[in-house]
Scaffold this motif. Sequence first.
Motif, PDB file in Angstrom:
ATOM      1  N   MET A 316       0.851  -1.196   0.000  1.00 20.98           N
ATOM      2  CA  MET A 316       0.000   0.000   0.000  1.00 20.98           C
ATOM      3  C   MET A 316       0.883   1.241   0.000  1.00 20.98           C
ATOM      4  N   ARG A 317       0.239   2.388  -0.070  1.00 20.42           N
ATOM      5  CA  ARG A 317       0.952   3.637   0.257  1.00 20.42           C
ATOM      6  C   ARG A 317       0.556   3.894   1.713  1.00 20.42           C
ATOM      7  N   THR A 318      -0.249   4.925   2.008  1.00 19.61           N
ATOM      8  CA  THR A 318      -0.688   5.066   3.401  1.00 19.61           C
ATOM      9  C   THR A 318      -1.707   3.962   3.680  1.00 19.61           C
ATOM     10  N   MET A 319      -1.512   3.271   4.784  1.00 19.86           N
ATOM     11  CA  MET A 319      -2.372   2.121   5.067  1.00 19.86           C
ATOM     12  C   MET A 319      -3.784   2.564   5.445  1.00 19.86           C
ATOM     13  N   TYR A 320      -4.768   1.671   5.134  1.00 16.93           N
ATOM     14  CA  TYR A 320      -6.145   1.911   5.582  1.00 16.93           C
ATOM     15  C   TYR A 320      -6.160   2.299   7.058  1.00 16.93           C
ATOM     16  N   HIS A 321      -7.141   3.075   7.439  1.00 16.10           N
ATOM     17  CA  HIS A 321      -7.314   3.603   8.803  1.00 16.10           C
ATOM     18  C   HIS A 321      -6.293   4.690   9.153  1.00 16.10           C
ATOM     19  N   LYS A 322      -5.200   4.806   8.381  1.00 25.24           N
ATOM     20  CA  LYS A 322      -4.130   5.719   8.795  1.00 25.24           C
ATOM     21  C   LYS A 322      -4.195   7.070   8.093  1.00 25.24           C
ATOM     22  N   PHE A 323      -5.111   7.248   7.136  1.00 22.85           N
ATOM     23  CA  PHE A 323      -5.256   8.579   6.538  1.00 22.85           C
ATOM     24  C   PHE A 323      -6.640   9.109   6.921  1.00 22.85           C
ATOM     25  N   PRO A 324      -6.727  10.387   7.274  1.00 24.68           N
ATOM     26  CA  PRO A 324      -8.004  10.907   7.787  1.00 24.68           C
ATOM     27  C   PRO A 324      -9.135  10.844   6.767  1.00 24.68           C
ATOM     28  N   GLU A 325      -8.808  10.807   5.486  1.00 19.04           N
ATOM     29  CA  GLU A 325      -9.836  10.763   4.440  1.00 19.04           C
ATOM     30  C   GLU A 325     -10.484   9.379   4.340  1.00 19.04           C
ATOM     31  N   TYR A 326      -9.847   8.365   4.949  1.00 17.40           N
ATOM     32  CA  TYR A 326     -10.285   6.967   4.871  1.00 17.40           C
ATOM     33  C   TYR A 326     -11.771   6.825   5.225  1.00 17.40           C
ATOM     34  N   HIS A 327     -12.504   6.119   4.363  1.00 14.00           N
ATOM     35  CA  HIS A 327     -13.944   5.860   4.566  1.00 14.00           C
ATOM     36  C   HIS A 327     -14.763   7.132   4.761  1.00 14.00           C
ATOM     37  N   THR A 328     -14.372   8.195   4.048  1.00 15.26           N
ATOM     38  CA  THR A 328     -15.182   9.415   4.049  1.00 15.26           C
ATOM     39  C   THR A 328     -15.230   9.965   2.626  1.00 15.26           C
ATOM     40  N   SER A 329     -16.109  10.948   2.440  1.00 12.35           N
ATOM     41  CA  SER A 329     -16.238  11.595   1.134  1.00 12.35           C
ATOM     42  C   SER A 329     -14.968  12.352   0.741  1.00 12.35           C
ATOM     43  N   LEU A 330     -14.024  12.502   1.676  1.00 10.49           N
ATOM     44  CA  LEU A 330     -12.766  13.192   1.337  1.00 10.49           C
ATOM     45  C   LEU A 330     -11.789  12.282   0.595  1.00 10.49           C
ATOM     46  N   ASP A 331     -12.078  10.979   0.574  1.00 10.59           N
ATOM     47  CA  ASP A 331     -11.275  10.049  -0.239  1.00 10.59           C
ATOM     48  C   ASP A 331     -11.831  10.134  -1.670  1.00 10.59           C
ATOM     49  N   ASN A 332     -11.504  11.243  -2.320  1.00  9.92           N
ATOM     50  CA  ASN A 332     -12.170  11.573  -3.587  1.00  9.92           C
ATOM     51  C   ASN A 332     -11.153  11.752  -4.717  1.00  9.92           C
ATOM     52  N   LEU A 333     -11.631  12.279  -5.825  1.00 13.74           N
ATOM     53  CA  LEU A 333     -10.772  12.397  -7.026  1.00 13.74           C
ATOM     54  C   LEU A 333      -9.622  13.389  -6.842  1.00 13.74           C
ATOM     55  N   GLU A 334      -9.724  14.262  -5.826  1.00 12.25           N
ATOM     56  CA  GLU A 334      -8.588  15.170  -5.570  1.00 12.25           C
ATOM     57  C   GLU A 334      -7.524  14.481  -4.721  1.00 12.25           C
ATOM     58  N   PHE A 335      -7.968  13.552  -3.885  1.00 11.02           N
ATOM     59  CA  PHE A 335      -7.046  12.896  -2.946  1.00 11.02           C
ATOM     60  C   PHE A 335      -6.084  11.951  -3.680  1.00 11.02           C
ATOM     61  N   VAL A 336      -6.582  11.317  -4.734  1.00 12.53           N
ATOM     62  CA  VAL A 336      -5.757  10.372  -5.507  1.00 12.53           C
ATOM     63  C   VAL A 336      -5.264  11.076  -6.764  1.00 12.53           C
ATOM     64  N   LYS A 337      -4.006  10.831  -7.119  1.00 12.21           N
ATOM     65  CA  LYS A 337      -3.465  11.469  -8.330  1.00 12.21           C
ATOM     66  C   LYS A 337      -2.770  10.435  -9.225  1.00 12.21           C
ATOM     67  N   GLY A 338      -2.803  10.718 -10.524  1.00 12.22           N
ATOM     68  CA  GLY A 338      -2.168   9.836 -11.503  1.00 12.22           C
ATOM     69  C   GLY A 338      -0.696   9.616 -11.210  1.00 12.22           C
ATOM     70  N   GLU A 339      -0.013  10.664 -10.739  1.00 11.18           N
ATOM     71  CA  GLU A 339       1.431  10.528 -10.489  1.00 11.18           C
ATOM     72  C   GLU A 339       1.720   9.519  -9.368  1.00 11.18           C
ATOM     73  N   TYR A 340       0.815   9.414  -8.385  1.00  7.82           N
ATOM     74  CA  TYR A 340       1.025   8.445  -7.300  1.00  7.82           C
ATOM     75  C   TYR A 340       0.640   7.039  -7.767  1.00  7.82           C
ATOM     76  N   LEU A 341      -0.419   6.968  -8.556  1.00 12.89           N
ATOM     77  CA  LEU A 341      -0.829   5.662  -9.086  1.00 12.89           C
ATOM     78  C   LEU A 341       0.288   5.045  -9.912  1.00 12.89           C
ATOM     79  N   ILE A 342       0.941   5.872 -10.724  1.00  8.95           N
ATOM     80  CA  ILE A 342       1.970   5.308 -11.618  1.00  8.95           C
ATOM     81  C   ILE A 342       3.225   4.916 -10.825  1.00  8.95           C
ATOM     82  N   GLU A 343       3.519   5.657  -9.751  1.00  8.02           N
ATOM     83  CA  GLU A 343       4.642   5.247  -8.888  1.00  8.02           C
ATOM     84  C   GLU A 343       4.364   3.874  -8.284  1.00  8.02           C
TER      85      GLU A 343
END
Length: 455
Positions: A316-343
């Motif tokens: 993983m990158r940041t593990m589940y439960h360990k990022f405040p956006e986890y299981h909320t509407s803040l885990d959205n299209l702004e939170f994830v980026k193509g540059e991190y996915l490709i890494e």
Amino acid sequence: MDNNDLNAIKSDFPVISAEMYKLLTELYPICRSITGNGVRKTLEIIRNYIPIERHEVPSGTKVFDWIIPKEWNIEDAYIKTDKGQKIVDFKKSNLHVLNYSTPIKSKLPLSELKQHLYTLPDQPEAIPYRTSYYNENWGFCLSHNQFLTLEDGKYEIVIDSSLKDGNLTYGEFFLQGKKNEEILLTCYTCHPSLCNDNLSGIVLLTFLAQYLSKLKLDYSYRFLFIPETIGAITWLKLNEEKISKIKHGLVITCVGDSGKFTYKKSRLGNTEIDQTAINILKESGESFQIKDFFPVGSDERQFCSPGFNLPMGSLMRTMYHKFPEYHTSLDNLEFVKGEYLIESFSIYLKIILELEKNFGKFKPEEKLKDQRNMDDNDIFMNLNPKCEPNLEKRGLFNKVVHLDSGTALSINWVLNLSDGRNSLSDISRISGIEYNLIKETSELLLKHNLLKKIT
Ligand code: ZN
């Protein structure tokens, strides 16, 4: 194509990165759950990239200790004020509905409605993600800020859903290599509009499968797109005869945020996949952390249950439960980026190419000295070693909710490590949970016929 020519592969990365993000965006609005049309639609879209096979398993099918539940579908849901104003609307965010809500059409006073509303007082802007899979219930999720503005009065409640006999749907793609030894790569397809957990995993797995399809490979590869927990249990039940072919595996989740990498080791802890993943992370120059296996998290809980004990880790990158956006509407299209996915894609690909390079050559590092206390006579055997038992049907899950979360954790540890080799004091030492709680847990599980004392 030369499998090991990483520089050639790298030139494709900008295109893959953009396409991964595009797929993420396409999948984001779909309301998924552990069953239902949201999963089918998701698999249909993935079919544009890889020839994934769709499997349907009927409701009521027994899979180890579990039963496939009824299929859930939803068309619409809202809360309206008595003036007819729609204040909570499923069509604006599917997180607004408690996932697996039973249908309802009613008018209720605020005091009654409040018992079915879920908010996050500590993150007042965010809509929480909540589910009620095995306990028929209905509810709405909303931001705490909005909740505070609700005035007394009657509210019109509509949840236009259905919960009926149907199927559990999952997707599988198999890539035959030169050899029959397999690498199992899995992600889960049951989360609605949430990007890092776990659309990032779906997207990475899709593109990894597409990429590997173009290479000449020794290993055979199996890619699973399954609903979390019940999907892994179902797949393991239906494919028991294939399991001995699995030589390595990874559970893919939370791979699209900016955080550093986290590698969670397999239950065995010292397998080729563990050593390879750790070596690749070391060589990558990226910052990372390593976690020993623990029996909480995603589908490694099933793949690494004592009856299977597969060499499967999770990167993983940041593990589940360990990022405040986890299981909320803040885990959205702004939170994830193509540059991190490709890494993340790049690290996964390097691990796979390394496994390919070392096919048939692996020598395990020397085992750590066994610290188990052989005099200990409190050794138990898990009577349901294949996947986790269903705690809810035994009333253990509700009990857990009312007790502190330490007990829930203790149940998972005792079940996972009671393989006839670990005593209660071993389990206490490995889990870091105090002995008395481990002992109490073993007594509770004995009473429920989930454990047997062997010495
Ligand atoms: Zn989740």
